[in-house]
Design an enzyme around this catalytic site. Structure first.
Site, PDB file in Angstrom:
ATOM      1  N   GLN A 151     -14.268   2.539   2.113  1.00 14.91           N
ATOM      2  CA  GLN A 151     -13.700   2.135   0.816  1.00 14.91           C
ATOM      3  C   GLN A 151     -13.408   3.366  -0.029  1.00 14.91           C
ATOM      4  O   GLN A 151     -14.233   4.281  -0.131  1.00 14.91           O
ATOM      5  CB  GLN A 151     -14.670   1.205   0.074  1.00 14.91           C
TER       6      GLN A 151
ATOM      7  N   HIS B  21     -10.563  -5.656  -2.682  1.00 11.10           N
ATOM      8  CA  HIS B  21      -9.217  -5.869  -2.150  1.00 11.10           C
ATOM      9  C   HIS B  21      -9.271  -6.133  -0.657  1.00 11.10           C
ATOM     10  O   HIS B  21     -10.200  -5.710   0.027  1.00 11.10           O
ATOM     11  CB  HIS B  21      -8.315  -4.654  -2.430  1.00 11.10           C
TER      12      HIS B  21
ATOM     13  N   ASP C 281       0.857  -1.188   0.000  1.00 12.35           N
ATOM     14  CA  ASP C 281       0.000   0.000   0.000  1.00 12.35           C
ATOM     15  C   ASP C 281       0.893   1.238   0.000  1.00 12.35           C
ATOM     16  O   ASP C 281       1.825   1.355   0.805  1.00 12.35           O
ATOM     17  CB  ASP C 281      -0.901  -0.011   1.244  1.00 12.35           C
TER      18      ASP C 281
ATOM     19  N   HIS D 145      -6.920  -5.783   2.865  1.00 14.51           N
ATOM     20  CA  HIS D 145      -5.746  -5.169   3.495  1.00 14.51           C
ATOM     21  C   HIS D 145      -5.096  -6.165   4.447  1.00 14.51           C
ATOM     22  O   HIS D 145      -5.788  -6.830   5.224  1.00 14.51           O
ATOM     23  CB  HIS D 145      -6.160  -3.964   4.353  1.00 14.51           C
TER      24      HIS D 145
HETATM   25  P1  5GP Z   1      -9.793   1.207   0.660  1.00 13.11           P
HETATM   26  O1  5GP Z   1      -9.813   2.556   1.341  1.00 13.11           O
HETATM   27  O2  5GP Z   1     -10.545   1.258  -0.645  1.00 13.11           O
HETATM   28  O3  5GP Z   1     -10.195   0.059   1.528  1.00 13.11           O
HETATM   29  O4  5GP Z   1      -8.285   0.909   0.335  1.00 13.11           O
HETATM   30  C1  5GP Z   1      -7.615   1.445  -0.754  1.00 13.11           C
HETATM   31  C2  5GP Z   1      -6.152   1.447  -0.395  1.00 13.11           C
HETATM   32  O5  5GP Z   1      -5.432   1.689  -1.575  1.00 13.11           O
HETATM   33  C3  5GP Z   1      -5.761   2.520   0.617  1.00 13.11           C
HETATM   34  O6  5GP Z   1      -5.176   1.932   1.755  1.00 13.11           O
HETATM   35  C4  5GP Z   1      -4.780   3.389  -0.149  1.00 13.11           C
HETATM   36  O7  5GP Z   1      -3.714   3.807   0.658  1.00 13.11           O
HETATM   37  C5  5GP Z   1      -4.321   2.473  -1.260  1.00 13.11           C
HETATM   38  N1  5GP Z   1      -3.954   3.153  -2.480  1.00 13.11           N
HETATM   39  C6  5GP Z   1      -4.570   4.203  -3.075  1.00 13.11           C
HETATM   40  N2  5GP Z   1      -3.959   4.531  -4.230  1.00 13.11           N
HETATM   41  C7  5GP Z   1      -2.927   3.655  -4.369  1.00 13.11           C
HETATM   42  C8  5GP Z   1      -1.910   3.491  -5.375  1.00 13.11           C
HETATM   43  O8  5GP Z   1      -1.834   4.215  -6.369  1.00 13.11           O
HETATM   44  N3  5GP Z   1      -1.007   2.497  -5.173  1.00 13.11           N
HETATM   45  C9  5GP Z   1      -1.063   1.668  -4.082  1.00 13.11           C
HETATM   46  N4  5GP Z   1      -0.134   0.727  -3.990  1.00 13.11           N
HETATM   47  N5  5GP Z   1      -1.993   1.807  -3.114  1.00 13.11           N
HETATM   48  C10 5GP Z   1      -2.918   2.782  -3.258  1.00 13.11           C
END
Ligand code: 5GP
Length: 143
Positions: free
Chosen positions: A101, A107, A37, A109
């Site tokens: 999200q 995905h 991440d 974590h």
């Molecule tokens: P969510 O908030 O949807 O559960 O998790 C999305 C995750 O993707 C977040 O923890 C955020 O830090 C990560 N993330 C967002 N943009 C990118 C990116 O461009 N590359 C990577 N490796 N992680 C990302």
């Protein structure tokens, strides 16, 4: 963004899968990809995604696809535990914006946790790429 909706081909993880965006890869098999991440909540924060399922969240991924994701999640959680010796490891997944999200490609974590480290979801700054590559190498060596 709602918990329901159509899959957006332009989401950031779809771009990573099409190699239009870089990622620090930790693991890949026929169906799943794991990478660091880039805004980590802790040292060793990884994400596991399906490579073929166009699913936004847990509600629309197939049972088989979910099983493939979770098999990789377990493998990487074990590797993170061996490589980084955290005090605990959070495995979590968010569905819909009110739940936290931000990227709409399903995905999971994997967030190693260390005593006294209280960072919350989506609270971290961008990681240093050299540090991410070093962590990815440590975890890869434990796979
Ligand atoms: P969510 O908030 O949807 O559960 O998790 C999305 C995750 O993707 C977040 O923890 C955020 O830090 C990560 N993330 C967002 N943009 C990118 C990116 O461009 N590359 C990577 N490796 N992680 C990302």
């Amino acid at each position: 963004m709602s918990i329901d909706g159509t899959y957006d081909q332009e989401n950031i993880f779809a771009k990573i899968l099409r190699a239009e965006m870089p990622c620090v890869k930790v693991y890949e098999d026929a169906n799943t990809l794991a990478f660091m991440d880039v805004f980590p909540q802790s040292r060793g924060h990884m994400l596991v995604i399906h490579k073929h399922e166009q699913a936004r969240n847990l509600l629309d991924v197939s049972v088989d696809g979910l099983g493939q994701i979770m098999a990789s999640v377990q493998k990487l959680t074990r590797a993170a535990n061996q490589a980084l010796s955290p005090d605990g490891i959070i495995v979590t997944q968010f569905n819909g914006a009110p739940a936290g999200q931000t990227v709409y490609h399903v995905h999971v974590h994997i967030i190693p946790k260390y005593e006294g480290d209280l960072k919350l979801h989506a609270s971290g700054g961008m990681a240093d790429m050299d540090a991410l590559n070093t962590l990815a190498d440590l975890i890869k060596a434990a796979l």
